[in-house]
Design a protein around this motif. Structure first.
Motif, PDB file in Angstrom:
ATOM      1  N   ASP A   1       0.827  -1.203   0.000  1.00  0.00           N
ATOM      2  CA  ASP A   1       0.000   0.000   0.000  1.00  0.00           C
ATOM      3  C   ASP A   1       0.866   1.261   0.000  1.00  0.00           C
ATOM      4  O   ASP A   1       1.750   1.419   0.860  1.00  0.00           O
ATOM      5  CB  ASP A   1      -0.908   0.028   1.238  1.00  0.00           C
TER       6      ASP A   1
ATOM      7  N   HIS B   1       2.292  -4.439 -10.859  1.00  0.00           N
ATOM      8  CA  HIS B   1       2.387  -3.023 -11.224  1.00  0.00           C
ATOM      9  C   HIS B   1       3.751  -2.443 -10.868  1.00  0.00           C
ATOM     10  O   HIS B   1       4.297  -1.614 -11.618  1.00  0.00           O
ATOM     11  CB  HIS B   1       1.284  -2.237 -10.519  1.00  0.00           C
ATOM     12  N   LEU B   2       4.329  -2.872  -9.736  1.00  0.00           N
ATOM     13  CA  LEU B   2       5.578  -2.272  -9.261  1.00  0.00           C
ATOM     14  C   LEU B   2       6.824  -2.897  -9.880  1.00  0.00           C
ATOM     15  O   LEU B   2       7.917  -2.321  -9.792  1.00  0.00           O
ATOM     16  CB  LEU B   2       5.666  -2.377  -7.732  1.00  0.00           C
TER      17      LEU B   2
ATOM     18  N   ASP C   1      -1.680  -8.126  -7.838  1.00  0.00           N
ATOM     19  CA  ASP C   1      -1.817  -7.057  -8.833  1.00  0.00           C
ATOM     20  C   ASP C   1      -0.879  -5.893  -8.531  1.00  0.00           C
ATOM     21  O   ASP C   1      -0.266  -5.325  -9.445  1.00  0.00           O
ATOM     22  CB  ASP C   1      -3.265  -6.558  -8.869  1.00  0.00           C
ATOM     23  N   ASP C   2      -0.759  -5.540  -7.247  1.00  0.00           N
ATOM     24  CA  ASP C   2       0.161  -4.460  -6.861  1.00  0.00           C
ATOM     25  C   ASP C   2       1.601  -4.836  -7.171  1.00  0.00           C
ATOM     26  O   ASP C   2       2.392  -4.000  -7.620  1.00  0.00           O
ATOM     27  CB  ASP C   2       0.010  -4.153  -5.359  1.00  0.00           C
TER      28      ASP C   2
ATOM     29  N   GLU D   1       5.545   3.226  -4.354  1.00  0.00           N
ATOM     30  CA  GLU D   1       5.626   3.643  -5.751  1.00  0.00           C
ATOM     31  C   GLU D   1       6.943   3.243  -6.414  1.00  0.00           C
ATOM     32  O   GLU D   1       7.066   3.313  -7.632  1.00  0.00           O
ATOM     33  CB  GLU D   1       5.442   5.167  -5.848  1.00  0.00           C
TER      34      GLU D   1
ATOM     35  N   PHE E   1      -2.479  -9.170  -3.016  1.00  0.00           N
ATOM     36  CA  PHE E   1      -1.672  -8.046  -3.517  1.00  0.00           C
ATOM     37  C   PHE E   1      -0.848  -8.397  -4.757  1.00  0.00           C
ATOM     38  O   PHE E   1       0.068  -7.656  -5.136  1.00  0.00           O
ATOM     39  CB  PHE E   1      -0.779  -7.481  -2.404  1.00  0.00           C
TER      40      PHE E   1
END
Length: 311
Positions: free
Chosen positions: A236, A263-264, A259-260, A239, A257
């Motif tokens: 959470d 993305h990273l 998907d997170d 970035e 998590f």
């Protein structure tokens, strides 16, 4: 000071979630007595084999012991622990006997009793885990020694999920990589990644006690310059792009998590997931594939699975 020892007779499958429940309840140390340790075959290419006393282990299943300070809230805390453990049935965990007992120990007994279970262990071709109170001389010049004091946080570094995570990091981490360690616990995976050449490691854990203990272990191993650690819920608010993300936690959490993590990660980045009991393997694999990952390799040890996936 008086401490209360809560003992849960359960199964190997339920050890990880029960351990998490105990620490969330404020436990100040955990001992795991697994009957399988008495009969399992050990590969002698890495670890040392110890003479184990059968009296220290249950006849079947696993006993998880945790230590809580004796105070006016102890009764409520124990009931909350029992309720949380029983709720694991909803997630299809086999709790086995699920027998909970309580006893009292003094401060000195708590501080030393669990140490008899923890010795130097060579867990891979490059790494040996050494408790801080043990003397150990490296066998080879390229051997990495990780010193750990796991008394207040997750993991001794010798559980199959941790061993496979470190072996996966050996395969993947390159000089200059940025690594994110989700649920760092004792900090052992972050320490390993930095010793393998990672330029920067971001270590995250929701548990404040784990964060503080990981900081101690990171400093003890003289890699604090490479590792940034702070309290955080999974990914959470993060970035920073990463070459490698490693997570040795519950399968249910990994699914939440994934998907997170995708993305990273940079293109061709690697997601190492561990802490997965075999019966949850398909669920995690399906989520990873659905998210867009390609499964590169799967490691298996006992009933545990570690998945190496690429973006």
């Amino acid at each position: 000071m008086k401490w209360s020892e809560i003992s849960i007779h359960t199964t190997n499958e339920a050890v990880e979630p029960i351990t998490n429940i105990l620490y969330e309840a404020g436990a100040s140390g955990v001992v795991i007595e697994d009957s399988f340790e008495l009969v399992k075959k050990r590969e002698d290419r890495f670890g040392e084999i110890y003479n184990l006393n059968p009296d220290d282990y249950p006849n079947e299943g696993v006993i998880v012991k945790a230590y809580l300070p004796v105070n006016s809230f102890l009764g409520e805390t124990v009931e909350e622990i029992k309720s949380a453990i029983n709720n694991l049935i909803l997630y299809n965990f086999d709790l086995g006997m699920n027998q909970v007992t309580i006893s009292e120990v003094n401060d000195e007994e708590w501080a030393t009793a669990w140490k008899k279970y923890y010795h130097p262990v060579k867990i891979s071709s490059k790494f040996t885990i050494v408790p801080t109170w043990e003397q150990y001389e490296p066998v080879t010049t390229d051997e990495h020694i990780i010193e750990l004091d796991p008394g207040m946080a997750f993991g001794t570094g010798t559980h199959p999920t941790t061993v496979m995570s470190i072996q996966a990091l050996e395969r993947i981490v390159k000089n200059g990589d940025l690594v994110i360690d989700v649920g760092t616990g004792s900090g052992v995976l972050s320490i390993a990644a930095s010793m393998l050449g990672a330029e920067k490691v971001l270590a995250l854990d929701l548990d404040e006690v784990a964060v503080q203990t990981a900081k101690i272990n990171i400093k003890l191993n003289k890699v604090n310059e490479q590792i940034d650690i702070f309290q955080n819920n999974l990914l959470d608010g993060i970035e920073q792009k990463a070459n490698v993300i490693v997570a040795n936690i519950l399968a249910e959490v990994i699914v939440r998590f994934a998907d997170d993590a995708y993305h990273l990660l940079v293109p061709d980045g690697v997601f190492i997931t561990s802490g997965i009991i075999n019966l949850k393997r398909q669920e995690v694999e399906e989520k990873l594939l659905q998210t867009g990952f390609k499964i590169k390799e799967t490691l298996v040890m006992e009933d545990w699975v570690t998945i190496i996936a690429t973006k």
